[in-house]
Scaffold this motif. Structure first.
Motif, PDB file in Angstrom:
ATOM      1  N   GLY A   1       0.793  -1.217   0.000  1.00 51.05           N
ATOM      2  CA  GLY A   1       0.000   0.000   0.000  1.00 51.05           C
ATOM      3  C   GLY A   1       0.825   1.266   0.000  1.00 51.05           C
ATOM      4  N   VAL A   2       2.161   1.130  -0.022  1.00 48.53           N
ATOM      5  CA  VAL A   2       3.042   2.307  -0.018  1.00 48.53           C
ATOM      6  C   VAL A   2       3.940   2.223  -1.239  1.00 48.53           C
ATOM      7  CG1 VAL A   2       4.778   3.604   1.243  1.00 48.53           C
ATOM      8  CG2 VAL A   2       3.037   2.304   2.489  1.00 48.53           C
ATOM      9  N   PRO A   3       3.788   3.106  -2.211  1.00 49.29           N
ATOM     10  CA  PRO A   3       4.606   3.062  -3.426  1.00 49.29           C
ATOM     11  C   PRO A   3       6.097   3.125  -3.099  1.00 49.29           C
ATOM     12  CG  PRO A   3       2.805   4.628  -3.658  1.00 49.29           C
ATOM     13  CD  PRO A   3       2.833   4.229  -2.219  1.00 49.29           C
ATOM     14  N   GLY A   4       6.869   2.334  -3.821  1.00 45.23           N
ATOM     15  CA  GLY A   4       8.325   2.401  -3.676  1.00 45.23           C
ATOM     16  C   GLY A   4       8.872   1.588  -2.520  1.00 45.23           C
ATOM     17  N   THR A   5       8.007   0.896  -1.781  1.00 41.94           N
ATOM     18  CA  THR A   5       8.491   0.064  -0.681  1.00 41.94           C
ATOM     19  C   THR A   5       8.213  -1.402  -1.004  1.00 41.94           C
ATOM     20  OG1 THR A   5       6.410   0.184   0.521  1.00 41.94           O
ATOM     21  CG2 THR A   5       8.072   1.875   1.011  1.00 41.94           C
ATOM     22  N   ARG A   6       8.897  -2.265  -0.302  1.00 40.63           N
ATOM     23  CA  ARG A   6       8.721  -3.702  -0.528  1.00 40.63           C
ATOM     24  C   ARG A   6       7.530  -4.198   0.280  1.00 40.63           C
ATOM     25  NH1 ARG A   6      13.910  -7.396  -0.218  1.00 40.63           N
ATOM     26  NH2 ARG A   6      14.184  -6.389  -2.220  1.00 40.63           N
ATOM     27  N   GLY A   7       6.549  -4.759  -0.415  1.00 41.68           N
ATOM     28  CA  GLY A   7       5.356  -5.252   0.248  1.00 41.68           C
ATOM     29  C   GLY A   7       5.585  -6.581   0.928  1.00 41.68           C
ATOM     30  N   PRO A   8       4.620  -7.015   1.755  1.00 42.05           N
ATOM     31  CA  PRO A   8       4.777  -8.289   2.470  1.00 42.05           C
ATOM     32  C   PRO A   8       4.882  -9.479   1.527  1.00 42.05           C
ATOM     33  CG  PRO A   8       2.533  -7.418   2.692  1.00 42.05           C
ATOM     34  CD  PRO A   8       3.364  -6.320   2.097  1.00 42.05           C
ATOM     35  N   GLY A   9       4.173  -9.413   0.386  1.00 38.62           N
ATOM     36  CA  GLY A   9       4.283 -10.511  -0.577  1.00 38.62           C
ATOM     37  C   GLY A   9       5.672 -10.620  -1.155  1.00 38.62           C
ATOM     38  N   GLU A  10       6.242  -9.491  -1.505  1.00 39.24           N
ATOM     39  CA  GLU A  10       7.583  -9.496  -2.069  1.00 39.24           C
ATOM     40  C   GLU A  10       8.614  -9.916  -1.027  1.00 39.24           C
ATOM     41  OE1 GLU A  10      10.271  -6.685  -5.022  1.00 39.24           O
ATOM     42  OE2 GLU A  10       8.583  -5.821  -3.916  1.00 39.24           O
ATOM     43  N   GLN A  11       8.388  -9.517   0.219  1.00 39.93           N
ATOM     44  CA  GLN A  11       9.298  -9.922   1.296  1.00 39.93           C
ATOM     45  C   GLN A  11       9.270 -11.435   1.485  1.00 39.93           C
ATOM     46  OE1 GLN A  11      11.410  -7.799   3.186  1.00 39.93           O
ATOM     47  NE2 GLN A  11      12.245  -9.839   3.578  1.00 39.93           N
ATOM     48  N   LEU A  12       8.054 -12.003   1.431  1.00 36.70           N
ATOM     49  CA  LEU A  12       7.933 -13.463   1.525  1.00 36.70           C
ATOM     50  C   LEU A  12       8.674 -14.150   0.383  1.00 36.70           C
ATOM     51  CD1 LEU A  12       4.176 -13.890   2.543  1.00 36.70           C
ATOM     52  CD2 LEU A  12       6.173 -14.557   3.902  1.00 36.70           C
ATOM     53  N   LEU A  13       8.572 -13.569  -0.816  1.00 40.47           N
ATOM     54  CA  LEU A  13       9.248 -14.113  -1.987  1.00 40.47           C
ATOM     55  C   LEU A  13      10.761 -14.105  -1.807  1.00 40.47           C
ATOM     56  CD1 LEU A  13       8.460 -15.178  -4.851  1.00 40.47           C
ATOM     57  CD2 LEU A  13       8.867 -12.869  -5.681  1.00 40.47           C
ATOM     58  N   GLU A  14      11.288 -12.999  -1.309  1.00 43.43           N
ATOM     59  CA  GLU A  14      12.735 -12.890  -1.085  1.00 43.43           C
ATOM     60  C   GLU A  14      13.203 -13.884  -0.024  1.00 43.43           C
ATOM     61  OE1 GLU A  14      14.994 -11.165  -2.794  1.00 43.43           O
ATOM     62  OE2 GLU A  14      13.325 -10.668  -4.117  1.00 43.43           O
ATOM     63  N   ASN A  15      12.412 -14.042   1.033  1.00 41.98           N
ATOM     64  CA  ASN A  15      12.760 -15.007   2.086  1.00 41.98           C
ATOM     65  C   ASN A  15      12.787 -16.429   1.539  1.00 41.98           C
ATOM     66  OD1 ASN A  15      12.940 -12.956   3.963  1.00 41.98           O
ATOM     67  ND2 ASN A  15      10.865 -13.274   4.784  1.00 41.98           N
ATOM     68  N   GLU A  16      11.821 -16.739   0.681  1.00 41.29           N
ATOM     69  CA  GLU A  16      11.761 -18.083   0.089  1.00 41.29           C
ATOM     70  C   GLU A  16      12.952 -18.324  -0.830  1.00 41.29           C
ATOM     71  OE1 GLU A  16       9.929 -21.885  -0.645  1.00 41.29           O
ATOM     72  OE2 GLU A  16       9.967 -20.404   0.956  1.00 41.29           O
ATOM     73  N   LYS A  17      13.324 -17.311  -1.627  1.00 36.83           N
ATOM     74  CA  LYS A  17      14.493 -17.431  -2.505  1.00 36.83           C
ATOM     75  C   LYS A  17      15.751 -17.674  -1.687  1.00 36.83           C
ATOM     76  CE  LYS A  17      14.688 -14.032  -5.532  1.00 36.83           C
ATOM     77  NZ  LYS A  17      14.410 -12.682  -6.077  1.00 36.83           N
ATOM     78  N   ARG A  18      15.880 -16.952  -0.575  1.00 38.50           N
ATOM     79  CA  ARG A  18      17.059 -17.102   0.292  1.00 38.50           C
ATOM     80  C   ARG A  18      17.109 -18.511   0.889  1.00 38.50           C
ATOM     81  NH1 ARG A  18      15.830 -13.402   3.592  1.00 38.50           N
ATOM     82  NH2 ARG A  18      16.499 -11.719   2.228  1.00 38.50           N
ATOM     83  N   ARG A  19      15.935 -19.005   1.296  1.00 37.93           N
ATOM     84  CA  ARG A  19      15.877 -20.348   1.891  1.00 37.93           C
ATOM     85  C   ARG A  19      16.263 -21.421   0.867  1.00 37.93           C
ATOM     86  NH1 ARG A  19      12.635 -24.664   2.279  1.00 37.93           N
ATOM     87  NH2 ARG A  19      11.141 -23.810   0.773  1.00 37.93           N
ATOM     88  N   ILE A  20      15.780 -21.261  -0.354  1.00 36.85           N
ATOM     89  CA  ILE A  20      16.094 -22.238  -1.408  1.00 36.85           C
ATOM     90  C   ILE A  20      17.582 -22.214  -1.743  1.00 36.85           C
ATOM     91  CG2 ILE A  20      15.752 -22.760  -3.861  1.00 36.85           C
ATOM     92  CD1 ILE A  20      12.832 -21.955  -3.528  1.00 36.85           C
TER      93      ILE A  20
END
Length: 411
Positions: free
Chosen positions: A145-164
């Protein structure tokens, strides 16, 4: 579990190729224990970037799947991350593309810890590629909901990439430990002549290995029945060395690069071989394409110049005997056999001996080094031998693998 199969082709000219690919896809699906309900071809000049085969066709498939209670749709093509996500959302079915299907078959076939690790690496690399693709193609930051910031969905995606990535590194470390052990085993075979069986999947390589080595390697009439490299002793009369024969994973068209990379250690037996036996199912309707697929992979591995025998198996199943003459004209070093009926096995052994002997080099050496003399007696075929002024003159032939033993620097 029931599944529908679908293949995208560009025009009517490719229809027969599409049908052939669907036949192979059906074999793959059955190997993964799916029950094939129906197969479809979609003709489309350009793939739909969002749905591959077009949104209309996707909803047609959904109606069929809903009516007949079919939970899985398998594509012969590889899907982009966004295509897979869109199709799953539109159909509410499990969507599998060709690469994922092959990885699943490998997972079911893996028996040893090495094979299981290799397949798991390929699986996580596939998953990582799709996560990276999604992060590039869609913006999830809007969820915050805030332009230019990382949303919770994208944060989850980054965490999953790091875990893999961490999981892949862990598996690669375990695989390196296994590879070090295999290097020790490989060193113990350094003074052997090495032969490797290669071929399209399910052409009878393991059956041929059992016949040649009088062993009992696992055989099954399934795609990718063999994943691990298997090595057995092979007795060749008239060859003064121990000879070993290795069998490894079969090839298939569009074999996922991740799998080839993950199975690098397993495929190294081909790279180390002094002679390749390229086994071909001569009775298969796509025999020429199968040959091209295997030769292409060998070329990509830098092995196109390695000595090779074309072993045409299942000759008992062909109706047009002229096919044998055509292949014999095309491939000078070829043998035609039926592993099932045990026809032509002696001819194959003779051809193997012939090609090994072609790799022998002439030498003549004078030495007073007894250790060298003993080694030459062990590894060479001696033609002349005499004592001259306390030294030994030896003339003969030796396999190129061991030519360094008779190099003048060793005298």
């Amino acid at each position: 579990m029931k599944a529908i199969l679908i293949s995208l082709i560009r025009n009517n000219k490719d229809r027969w190729k599409g049908l052939d690919r669907l036949e192979e896809l059906e074999e793959l699906a059955k190997s993964a224990e799916f029950e094939v309900f129906e197969k479809f071809i979609q003709i489309r000049e350009k793939p739909d970037p969002a749905y591959l085969i077009g949104k209309g066709k996707i909803f047609e498939l959904k109606k069929i799947c809903d009516y007949y209670k079919i939970p899985v749709i398998i594509f012969d093509n590889d899907l982009t991350p966004i295509q897979k996500r869109n199709i799953e959302k539109a159909t509410n079915k499990k969507i599998i593309d060709r690469t994922e299907l092959i990885i699943e078959i490998f997972r079911k076939r893996a028996r040893t810890s090495e094979a299981k690790i290799q397949v798991e690496i390929a699986y996580w690399q596939y998953q990582l590629t799709h996560l990276v693709g999604l992060s590039k193609e869609i913006s999830l930051s809007r969820l915050a909901g805030v332009p230019g910031t990382r949303g919770p969905g994208e944060q989850l995606l980054e965490n999953e990439k790091r875990r893999i990535k961490e999981r892949i590194r862990h598996l690669q470390s375990k695989l390196k430990d296994i590879e070090r052990t295999k290097e020790i085993q490989k060193e113990s075979r350094r003074e052997f002549i090495k032969i490797s069986l290669v071929g399209y999947t399910n052409v009878g390589k393991s059956t041929i290995m059992n016949l040649l080595t009088k062993s009992n390697v696992y055989v099954d009439d399934k795609l990718f029945a063999t994943l691990d490299a298997t090595t057995r002793n092979l007795k060749i009369n008239g060859i003064p060395y121990k000879v070993v024969l290795s069998d490894t994973v079969g090839f298939i068209r569009d074999l996922p690069p991740n799998l080839i990379a993950s199975f690098k250690a397993t495929l190294s037996v081909i790279e180390d071989a002094d002679l390749i036996l390229h086994v071909v199912d001569i009775s298969h309707p796509n025999v020429n394409e199968h040959i091209e697929t295997v030769e292409k992979i060998l070329s990509e591995m830098g092995l196109e110049e390695k000595p090779k025998i074309m072993v045409f198996n299942k000759m008992d199943l062909i109706i047009d005997k002229n096919q044998i003459y055509r292949f014999r004209e095309k491939f000078s070093d070829s043998v035609f056999i039926s592993a099932k009926l045990k026809i032509g096995i002696e001819k194959l052994l003779e051809k193997i001996k012939e090609l090994i002997l072609r790799q022998f080099l002439e030498f003549e050496i004078i030495t007073e080094n007894y250790n060298l003399y003993s080694k030459i007696r062990k590894f060479a075929l001696i033609e002349e031998e005499e004592i001259l002024d306390g030294k030994i003159r030896i003339k003969g032939i030796i396999h190129k693998r061991f030519y360094s033993y008779v190099d003048n620097n060793n005298s």
